[in-house]
Design a protein around this motif. Structure first.
Motif, mmCIF file in Angstrom:
data_model
loop_
_atom_site.group_PDB
_atom_site.id
_atom_site.type_symbol
_atom_site.label_atom_id
_atom_site.label_comp_id
_atom_site.label_asym_id
_atom_site.label_seq_id
_atom_site.Cartn_x
_atom_site.Cartn_y
_atom_site.Cartn_z
ATOM 1 N N ALA A 121 0.880 -1.092 0.109
ATOM 2 C CA ALA A 121 -0.117 0.016 0.071
ATOM 3 C C ALA A 121 0.759 1.286 0.100
ATOM 4 C CB ALA A 121 -0.747 0.087 1.101
ATOM 5 N N GLN A 122 2.085 1.229 0.722
ATOM 6 C CA GLN A 122 2.899 2.348 0.635
ATOM 7 C C GLN A 122 3.569 2.902 -0.623
ATOM 8 O OE1 GLN A 122 3.519 4.585 3.717
ATOM 9 N NE2 GLN A 122 4.443 5.647 2.044
ATOM 10 N N ARG A 125 1.125 4.207 -2.826
ATOM 11 C CA ARG A 125 0.748 5.594 -2.099
ATOM 12 C C ARG A 125 1.741 6.732 -2.501
ATOM 13 N NH1 ARG A 125 -1.259 3.719 2.482
ATOM 14 N NH2 ARG A 125 0.550 4.126 3.519
ATOM 15 N N ALA A 146 -2.651 -1.435 -10.207
ATOM 16 C CA ALA A 146 -3.285 -0.201 -9.436
ATOM 17 C C ALA A 146 -3.627 0.892 -10.372
ATOM 18 C CB ALA A 146 -2.269 0.264 -8.303
ATOM 19 N N CYS A 213 -7.160 2.006 -5.304
ATOM 20 C CA CYS A 213 -7.004 0.736 -4.903
ATOM 21 C C CYS A 213 -5.948 0.136 -5.896
ATOM 22 C CB CYS A 213 -8.305 0.159 -5.244
ATOM 23 S SG CYS A 213 -9.709 0.680 -4.616
ATOM 24 N N TYR A 214 -5.459 -1.083 -5.274
ATOM 25 C CA TYR A 214 -4.434 -1.813 -5.922
ATOM 26 C C TYR A 214 -4.980 -3.409 -5.874
ATOM 27 C CZ TYR A 214 -2.390 -3.211 -1.470
ATOM 28 O OH TYR A 214 -2.403 -3.472 -0.095
ATOM 29 N N SER A 222 -7.422 -4.418 -2.757
ATOM 30 C CA SER A 222 -7.336 -3.491 -1.475
ATOM 31 C C SER A 222 -7.306 -1.921 -1.711
ATOM 32 C CB SER A 222 -6.167 -3.734 -0.618
ATOM 33 O OG SER A 222 -6.049 -5.292 -0.309
ATOM 34 N N SER A 223 -7.529 -1.121 -0.734
ATOM 35 C CA SER A 223 -7.487 0.397 -0.810
ATOM 36 C C SER A 223 -5.842 0.744 -0.211
ATOM 37 C CB SER A 223 -8.459 1.109 0.061
ATOM 38 O OG SER A 223 -8.071 2.491 0.567
ATOM 39 N N PHE A 224 -5.267 1.388 -1.167
ATOM 40 C CA PHE A 224 -3.781 1.772 -0.622
ATOM 41 C C PHE A 224 -4.018 2.844 0.267
ATOM 42 C CE2 PHE A 224 -3.928 3.806 -4.897
ATOM 43 C CZ PHE A 224 -3.692 5.233 -4.366
ATOM 44 N N GLU A 225 -4.924 3.544 0.714
ATOM 45 C CA GLU A 225 -5.369 4.589 1.799
ATOM 46 C C GLU A 225 -5.785 3.830 3.079
ATOM 47 O OE1 GLU A 225 -4.460 7.554 1.858
ATOM 48 O OE2 GLU A 225 -3.907 8.116 -0.492
ATOM 49 N N PRO A 227 -5.546 0.279 3.658
ATOM 50 C CA PRO A 227 -5.262 -1.361 3.403
ATOM 51 C C PRO A 227 -5.693 -2.282 4.360
ATOM 52 C CG PRO A 227 -3.309 -0.188 4.157
ATOM 53 C CD PRO A 227 -4.275 0.860 3.909
#
Length: 274
Positions: A121-122, A125, A146, A213-214, A222-225, A227
């Protein structure tokens, strides 16, 4: 651009499958690759064996959102758009001045896979700009794709008749094999609480915002904001009133189970935990 991944390497979300979809097999007899080539003469198709295909073309591309393709150490990556903080990312990943966005994505993935100092996620982001990318690691049979939070680059996905995952920047390409089992790649809406101090009173207001999302082979969507939160599917209804794939929203009350990523040395392949 086009990617079709066998269900063994990219499991499609069940919510994408519409009950009355007129879908067909994208991989059988090279159906979707041939259609893509007919729409974009001169395109390049990469056969990934039993894992699927990738296809790439510069035809009719938006000059402000260019398409790029690269292969490094059996890692294949399609990229469209632009990243604004390229200089910072080159420094972060130790890349030379000639590295472009698609090379940055590959190196970010390799760093994540081999040494894992950042969660997936990072990594996403940290990309600032308008972009979408599709990556496939043929060594570990891992997918990673993503899009930015605002959905600035057209990006669609769907499920074909065999349960394989289809991705493209053209909705017509996706619906050719997926029918109504397709949708835009999610940009998830979530309500934020915004606090403002006004005189003696403190007001909490709800605001709507988008989170990007990724998708990874091991973790799914998943949401990268956010996760650690589950994404809740919401049926998507088209103009005729029929269900057509799904959108997703962050479920603030449901958390994903996390087991952590064991630190076992920089030489270890952690791609199974991405």
């Amino acid at each position: 651009m086009l990617a079709v991944f066998d269900k063994s390497v990219a499991k499609s979300p069940e919510a994408l499958q519409s009950p009355q979809s007129n879908f067909v097999s994208a991989l059988k007899d090279g159906f979707l690759a041939q259609h893509f080539s007919s729409v974009h003469p001169g395109s390049v198709t990469v056969n990934l064996g039993p894992s699927g295909i990738l296809a790439y073309s510069l035809d009719k591309q938006n000059p402000l959102l260019p398409r790029l393709f690269a292969v490094v150490d059996d890692i294949f990556c399609l990229f469209q758009g632009h990243i604004e903080n390229v200089a910072n990312l080159k420094q972060q990943y130790g890349l030379n001045k000639t590295a472009n966005e698609v090379i940055i994505v590959i190196e970010a993935y390799r760093t994540l896979r081999d040494r894992g100092p950042y969660p997936a996620a990072q990594v996403v982001r940290d990309f600032q700009g308008k972009f979408t990318f599709i990556l496939f690691d043929s060594g570990s049979k891992t997918t990673f794709f993503a899009a930015d939070a605002d959905g600035s680059v057209p990006f669609f996905w769907g499920t074909d008749a065999d349960g394989n995952l289809v991705l493209s920047d053209e909705t017509e390409i996706v619906t050719k094999s997926c029918g109504k089992s397709s949708a835009p790649f999610p940009k998830v809406s979530i309500k934020y609480i915004r606090s403002e101090w006004r005189g003696r009173n403190n007001f909490n207001d709800l605001e709507m915002g988008n989170v990007g999302c990724y998708f990874t082979t091991s973790g799914g969507l998943s949401s990268f904001e956010h996760p650690r939160n589950e994404l809740k599917p919401v049926p998507r209804v088209d103009s005729s009133g029929e269900v057509c794939g799904a959108t997703f929203k962050v479920d603030a009350d449901a958390k994903k189970e996390t087991t952590g990523m064991p630190r076992v040395g920089s030489a270890a392949n952690w791609s199974n935990n991405i």
